[in-house]
Every structure is written in structure tokens, then in C-alpha cells.
Scaffold this motif. Structure first.
Motif, mmCIF file in Angstrom:
data_model
loop_
_atom_site.group_PDB
_atom_site.id
_atom_site.type_symbol
_atom_site.label_atom_id
_atom_site.label_comp_id
_atom_site.label_asym_id
_atom_site.label_seq_id
_atom_site.Cartn_x
_atom_site.Cartn_y
_atom_site.Cartn_z
ATOM 1 N N ASP A 47 38.561 47.771 34.412
ATOM 2 C CA ASP A 47 40.002 47.543 34.276
ATOM 3 C C ASP A 47 40.295 46.494 33.208
ATOM 4 O OD1 ASP A 47 40.367 49.398 36.261
ATOM 5 O OD2 ASP A 47 40.896 47.955 37.823
ATOM 6 N N TYR A 48 39.515 45.409 33.203
ATOM 7 C CA TYR A 48 39.724 44.357 32.206
ATOM 8 C C TYR A 48 39.567 44.915 30.793
ATOM 9 C CZ TYR A 48 38.983 40.173 29.389
ATOM 10 O OH TYR A 48 39.076 39.220 28.409
ATOM 11 N N HIS A 50 45.456 38.752 29.860
ATOM 12 C CA HIS A 50 46.175 39.882 30.449
ATOM 13 C C HIS A 50 46.348 39.625 31.950
ATOM 14 C CE1 HIS A 50 47.654 44.022 30.511
ATOM 15 N NE2 HIS A 50 47.101 44.092 31.700
ATOM 16 N N PRO A 51 47.545 39.817 32.497
ATOM 17 C CA PRO A 51 47.768 39.540 33.928
ATOM 18 C C PRO A 51 46.927 40.440 34.831
ATOM 19 C CG PRO A 51 49.646 40.684 32.959
ATOM 20 C CD PRO A 51 48.757 40.294 31.820
ATOM 21 N N VAL A 52 46.447 39.860 35.890
ATOM 22 C CA VAL A 52 45.628 40.608 36.849
ATOM 23 C C VAL A 52 46.527 41.503 37.684
ATOM 24 C CG1 VAL A 52 43.925 40.428 38.689
ATOM 25 C CG2 VAL A 52 44.097 38.612 36.982
ATOM 26 N N GLU A 53 46.124 42.754 37.815
ATOM 27 C CA GLU A 53 46.824 43.685 38.698
ATOM 28 C C GLU A 53 45.832 44.146 39.755
ATOM 29 O OE1 GLU A 53 48.568 46.762 36.327
ATOM 30 O OE2 GLU A 53 49.740 45.353 35.113
ATOM 31 N N ASN A 54 45.625 43.284 40.741
ATOM 32 C CA ASN A 54 44.633 43.555 41.790
ATOM 33 C C ASN A 54 45.112 44.729 42.638
ATOM 34 O OD1 ASN A 54 42.880 43.371 44.094
ATOM 35 N ND2 ASN A 54 42.475 41.246 43.547
ATOM 36 N N PRO A 55 44.325 45.812 42.702
ATOM 37 C CA PRO A 55 44.780 47.007 43.414
ATOM 38 C C PRO A 55 44.581 46.959 44.929
ATOM 39 C CG PRO A 55 42.638 47.421 42.449
ATOM 40 C CD PRO A 55 43.038 46.030 42.016
ATOM 41 N N LYS A 66 45.972 41.954 49.932
ATOM 42 C CA LYS A 66 45.578 40.551 49.835
ATOM 43 C C LYS A 66 44.645 40.088 50.951
ATOM 44 C CE LYS A 66 49.103 38.473 46.945
ATOM 45 N NZ LYS A 66 50.047 37.350 46.782
ATOM 46 N N HIS A 111 39.927 42.627 47.756
ATOM 47 C CA HIS A 111 40.859 41.834 46.949
ATOM 48 C C HIS A 111 40.165 40.573 46.420
ATOM 49 C CE1 HIS A 111 44.224 39.111 46.050
ATOM 50 N NE2 HIS A 111 44.941 40.189 45.862
ATOM 51 N N TRP A 157 37.321 39.297 38.083
ATOM 52 C CA TRP A 157 38.257 39.178 36.952
ATOM 53 C C TRP A 157 38.170 37.776 36.349
ATOM 54 C CZ3 TRP A 157 41.579 43.201 35.282
ATOM 55 C CH2 TRP A 157 42.427 42.853 34.226
#
Length: 201
Positions: free
Chosen positions: A16-17, A25-30, A33, A38, A45
Motif C-alpha cells: 500500500d505504501y 502520505h497519510p495512512v489509511e489503515n483498512p 482500531k 490494525h 507503515w
């Protein structure tokens, strides 16, 4: 098993990175939480961003002021990495809090999360070594040498993954117990780093 899950999530975070290949680049953790996934995704990341910071700061033509800027960013990122490791260890401490260790139980040389930290870094080494094996501009000798190194890294991942799984199995069985020490980093603390506290005296 935990290692298989970790390897899967680490590889996902790395992939993804590199879709963006931007340190900021902002993290978009899928993942949700409250899940272990997570934590693994966030952990890797952080490691991946730091990996690329280390690449930038090693540019021989970098201006000293820019080098210092990146060195300070790396220090801050390393603190995030340490904090995340401790957070993951808290997850395992909570998970195993009701396990009663046997009388002859022993403590491991490192906590589960610090072993997983090594697995995360190893995932990055494997990814980037594979890039070198596949690099179109590299000569054949370089690719052969990198493939040999990649083979070692892959074997290391297998061994480390098995060791982590065995450690967690032993903890669950009461054969080992967790003992976590907070990382008492001194260089960022103005009360512990003599360069900082002497400056204010």
C-alpha cells in the motif's frame, strides 16, 4: 498463527505504501482500531516510512541542514516505532493476563512485540531485495548476488516466524511468561541528555 497474520499485514502495508511511495502520505489503515491487524498495519507503515527516511539521509550530496532535518525526523519516527512496539506488547499482556505460569516458567530474551518488530523490518528487507533482483537496469552479477541474499532473508523469515509462534504457544501454555521493560530512551529527554540539560544550566 500470529506470525502468518503479521507477515500478511506487513506485506499489505508495504504494498500500500509503495502505491504512493511518499513518506508523508497519510495512512489509511483498512483494519478496525481494536484489532491486532490494525496495530500490525500501523507498525509496519511507521517502519516503511522510516526505511525511506534512512534512504534520503544517506544521499552523499545532501545539504547539511537538510541532513539534520531528516536525522531529527528519523529520531522522532524511531520514537513512534518504539511506542507502537510497547502498545503491541500491551495487547499481548492483556491477552495473557489470566495465564498462570508454571513454577519453572522462564522469561524470553525479548518480548513478543520486539520479535514482531524484527519481522516487520525483515519484510521490508525482503521487499526491497526483491526489487533489486528485478531491477531492469542492474547487471546479471548484481541480480545473482541479490538473489542469494534474498534466499537468506526468506529463510530467516521462516525461522523467525516459527520462533514467534513457539514463544506465544509457550506463553499460552504457561511455559514462558512476559516481562516487558519500557524503552528508557535518554537522548530525547531534556532531563537525561547532558547536551540538552547543560545547555539550560
Amino acid at each position: 498463527m500470529i506470525s502468518e497474520l503479521a507477515n500478511k499485514v506487513f506485506n499489505q502495508a508495504i504494498t500500500d505504501y509503495h502505491q504512493f511511495d511518499e513518506i508523508d502520505h497519510p495512512v489509511e489503515n483498512p483494519y478496525t482500531k481494536d484489532s491486532l491487524e490494525h496495530l500490525f498495519y500501523a507498525k509496519n507503515w511507521i517502519d516503511t516510512a522510516q526505511w525511506h527516511m534512512e534512504d534520503v539521509v544517506r544521499n552523499p550530496d545532501i545539504e547539511p541542514s537538510e541532513g539534520l532535518y531528516w536525522k531529527r525526523r528519523i529520531d522522532a519516527q524511531n520514537q513512534l516505532r518504539t511506542d507502537m512496539v510497547e502498545y503491541i506488547d500491551s495487547y499481548f499482556l492483556h491477552k495473557y493476563q489470566h495465564i498462570q505460569p508454571s513454577a519453572d516458567a522462564t522469561v524470553n530474551t525479548e518480548s513478543p512485540a520486539w520479535a514482531l518488530d524484527r519481522l516487520s523490518i525483515l519484510a521490508l528487507k525482503i521487499y526491497h531485495m526483491q526489487e533489486e533482483v528485478n531491477r531492469p537496469t542492474a547487471d546479471e552479477a548484481h541480480k545473482i548476488q541479490c538473489q542469494l541474499k534474498l534466499d537468506v532473508l526468506l529463510a530467516q523469515r521462516t525461522d523467525l516466524s516459527n520462533s514467534i509462534n513457539e514463544l506465544l504457544t509457550d506463553i499460552e501454555a504457561g511455559k514462558k511468561y512476559m516481562k516487558v521493560y519500557k524503552q528508557m530512551k535518554m537522548y530525547n529527554d531534556p532531563t537525561l541528555n547532558p547536551v540538552l540539560y547543560n545547555k539550560n544550566s
